[in-house]
Scaffold this active site. Structure first.
Site, PDB file in Angstrom:
ATOM      1  N   LYS A 178       3.929  22.507 -78.264  1.00 27.96           N
ATOM      2  CA  LYS A 178       5.136  22.586 -77.435  1.00 27.96           C
ATOM      3  C   LYS A 178       6.378  22.205 -78.238  1.00 27.96           C
ATOM      4  O   LYS A 178       7.385  22.894 -78.188  1.00 27.96           O
ATOM      5  CB  LYS A 178       5.042  21.674 -76.214  1.00 27.96           C
TER       6      LYS A 178
ATOM      7  N   ASP B 256      -3.457  10.765 -75.338  1.00 26.09           N
ATOM      8  CA  ASP B 256      -3.099  12.170 -75.512  1.00 26.09           C
ATOM      9  C   ASP B 256      -1.574  12.253 -75.543  1.00 26.09           C
ATOM     10  O   ASP B 256      -0.903  11.774 -74.613  1.00 26.09           O
ATOM     11  CB  ASP B 256      -3.665  12.964 -74.322  1.00 26.09           C
TER      12      ASP B 256
ATOM     13  N   TRP C 220      -4.864  16.447 -66.626  1.00 29.46           N
ATOM     14  CA  TRP C 220      -4.980  17.850 -67.047  1.00 29.46           C
ATOM     15  C   TRP C 220      -6.406  18.315 -66.753  1.00 29.46           C
ATOM     16  O   TRP C 220      -7.357  17.631 -67.157  1.00 29.46           O
ATOM     17  CB  TRP C 220      -4.673  17.926 -68.548  1.00 29.46           C
TER      18      TRP C 220
HETATM   19  C1  LMR Z   1      -0.896  23.228 -69.571  1.00 27.30           C
HETATM   20  O1  LMR Z   1      -1.334  22.190 -69.065  1.00 27.30           O
HETATM   21  O2  LMR Z   1      -0.393  24.141 -68.917  1.00 27.30           O
HETATM   22  C2  LMR Z   1      -0.935  23.379 -71.064  1.00 27.30           C
HETATM   23  O3  LMR Z   1      -1.462  22.239 -71.655  1.00 27.30           O
HETATM   24  C3  LMR Z   1      -1.591  24.616 -71.476  1.00 27.30           C
HETATM   25  C4  LMR Z   1      -3.060  24.595 -71.241  1.00 27.30           C
HETATM   26  O4  LMR Z   1      -3.787  24.907 -72.179  1.00 27.30           O
HETATM   27  O5  LMR Z   1      -3.502  24.308 -70.127  1.00 27.30           O
END
Ligand code: LMR
Length: 405
Positions: A253, A218, A137
């Site tokens: 979510k 996570d 992420w």
């Molecule tokens: C995502 O990866 O789209 C979600 O976790 C929302 C975000 O805050 O990025």
């Protein structure tokens, strides 16, 4: 005569925008009727709407009739919420829970948990780097770097197979200095959808333990992989093996309560005394950041998690969301196969799990999808499967095929 003050802040550069959240703004401004958002990690129902879960509505309605005043919560959050988090992640009967070896805080979403955990680690392991999967992420990089940790990557996604580079991952982790922090995704890996199997977790655990590494897990999509309990396999196996580690969990979510910012940070420690000290220092970190957490969302979630009937409703609701995500994976897979007739292999859609799939589309193809077909993916090629519906899946498949061929 007054002199004009010299201009301040003129050296502040403009913000380039977040790679995920800024796409939502572009999507909302797009006037094309057939636009499809497959970017942000938000679950939508088959009508493309953000669901309000009936369990949440029922808990909230009951609360509204008895809403009461809103004192400050304790720094660490509501006790009933915190113990429900431990039960959901590890099981009420787990020895780490019954033995008082888990320090849990109510946090501002999973992101708040990551930030508090990162600050805590930087303070007590200032020499440690954090190792994240390649890719991860995008915000993991920004958060850990922002907390002062140096961020490095370990091998993870294999573009050739759409799967996991497990041997390379293990080989890299075996070389890390003791007390390196290793960021792992418990399930539904963001952004790739590529998860470790249970057997692979069992192989990874001795590497983490023998290397003296600090796992930080996570879990933002619990319930969207194989099930609420199944998705915690890694957490329970790590606790069973006697590991000490951090867990950041999110309810955004699986409760469809994004704006309430509800999550938790849990630290599994060696013994009760250490746990109390760790909880105390986590509280000090929170106090110096935002002081105390908010009440409303936590009250709703605590009620659902601690009431047998509401919990059963919510379990069924998560199963429904999980089932719809799987069905959309299958439908996109079938629609693309019907077009490609074997020219491209899209089986990754079926092997990857959770909300996201990594399509392998490059930045140019992603831009073409958006500009020519009003289909929004993240620049990395990440596709949010839960933005697909039975109405838009054919349009998306045709658009993907148009930019791929
Ligand atoms: C995502 O990866 O789209 C979600 O976790 C929302 C975000 O805050 O990025």
């Amino acid at each position: 005569m007054t002199t004009a003050a010299s201009a301040l802040f003129t050296h502040v550069p403009p913000y380039a925008g977040d790679p995920i959240l800024s796409l939502m703004e572009s999507f909302q401004a797009d006037t094309r009727a057939d636009k499809v958002s497959l970017s942000i990690g938000v679950y939508f129902d088959n009508a493309g709407r953000l669901p309000m879960l009936p369990s949440v509505r029922r808990a909230e309605t009951a609360l509204l009739s008895n809403i009461g005043p809103r004192p400050y919560l304790p720094i660490e959050g509501m006790a009933a919420y915190r113990s429900a988090v431990q039960t959901l992640l590890l099981g009420a009967e787990h020895e780490a829970v019954t033995g008082g070896r888990v320090a849990t805080l109510q946090t501002l979403g999973g992101s708040g948990a990551l930030k508090v955990g990162a600050d805590f680690l930087h303070r007590y392991y200032p020499e440690s780097n954090v190792w994240v999967s390649d890719p991860t992420w995008e915000n993991h990089h920004a958060m850990f770097a922002g907390a002062g940790l140096k961020v490095d990557t370990y091998p993870y996604y294999d573009p050739a197979t759409g799967g996991l580079r497990f041997d390379a991952m293990l080989a890299k982790l075996r070389t890390l200095p003791r007390h390196s922090v290793v960021l792992l995704h418990a399930c539904c890996h963001n952004p790739t959808g590529v998860d470790l199997s249970d057997a692979q977790w069992q192989e990874l655990i001795p590497v983490l333990r023998d290397g003296g590494l600090i796992p930080f897990v996570d879990i933002a999509y619990q319930g969207f992989g194989d099930g609420l309990v199944e998705d915690t396999f890694a957490l329970r196996a790590m606790a069973d093996a006697g590991l000490q580690f951090l867990i950041a969990n999110s309810f955004s979510k699986n409760f469809s309560m994004y704006g309430e910012r509800c999550g938790g940070l849990s630290v599994v420690c060696a013994d009760r005394a250490t746990t109390e000290a760790v909880l105390g220092q986590l509280k000090a970190t929170v106090r110096a950041n935002y002081s105390t957490p908010p009440t409303h969302g936590a009250r709703v979630i605590e009620r659902v998690l601690n009431d047998a009937e509401l919990f059963a409703m919510w379990t069924a609701e998560t199963a429904e969301m999980r089932g719809r995500i799987r069905a959309m994976r299958e439908q996109l897979h079938a629609a693309l196969n019907a077009i490609f007739q074997g020219r491209h292999n899209v089986d990754y859609l079926l092997s990857q799990r959770g909300m996201f799939s990594y399509t392998g589309l490059n930045k140019t193809q992603v831009a073409q999808l958006r500009d020519d077909h009003a289909v929004y993916l993240v620049g990395s090629g990440r596709l949010c499967v839960s933005g697909l519906t039975t109405d838009n899946v054919e349009h998306v498949a045709r658009a993907m095929a148009a930019v791929m061929e």
